[in-house]
Design a protein around this motif. Sequence first.
Motif: not given
Length: 261
Positions: A19-20, A27-29, A68-69, A73-74
């Motif tokens: 996923i990461a 790059g972006s939502k 969600e990531y 991300a954290k």
Amino acid sequence: HLELWRTANTKNINDPSTIAKFAQIVGSKRWLNYLMLLTYADSRGTDLRSWTDTKEAPLRFLFLETREYLEDAKAFSKKRKEAKDELLQRVIEQLPQSHKSTAMDHFVEMPARYFLRNEASHIARHVKLLVDYFKDWASTESVQRPILHWREIAQQGCSEFSVIWQDQHKLASCLTGALAAQKVNIISAEFFARGDGVVFDIFRVCSTKFEPITSSNKKKNIENLLVSGLTEKDFSYDDLIKEADKDLLDWHELANQFPQR
């Protein structure tokens, strides 16, 4: 667009690292939303029937996980770490106190996908096998033999066959060769390499009659053939497999009995 399909259908989308990596590509939502809409429009535009629930499921899962990531991300990583920590506690509760350190090391050394595929009771059993493996490793002066564990799953008509050993050249081919030479069908196989060089391979297997493997002689023969394949320089499974195939039904000959277009 093609990477979305490729990732959703050919990679382990249950693995947070997958996923990461995909999120870094997108790059972006905003671009993720565009990508999902483009994929849907392209599929429906080609053929209205091509977009099915089966095809949508992995794409939707990848889309939601990636979103969600990208949102945080954290928080994404923290949520999954907490789930892994809870799983570790459930495993430790099923083990004697003396096995606790081995369990904790196991959670450090095994890849993330392993914990997504195994529940606490299965992992606890694996830890017990690892304890036996390391005890044998510490006390053996000659060539170490693998830890092989068989578990019957009668309701599914198969057995689970687990192998713990040091990672080495030809291990996978020798495992499959030893099973084939004993007329054992492989239903599925998962290969897990720990960070310390120990491999944990899990097979679902059955007999030619689609039953669990129950013969102790067959199990011992498989272990001996596996060790021979890895320790004897000129050892080959070819003749053994050819001999085993003689007793099996010739599927090509059977197929010729049916009308062919």
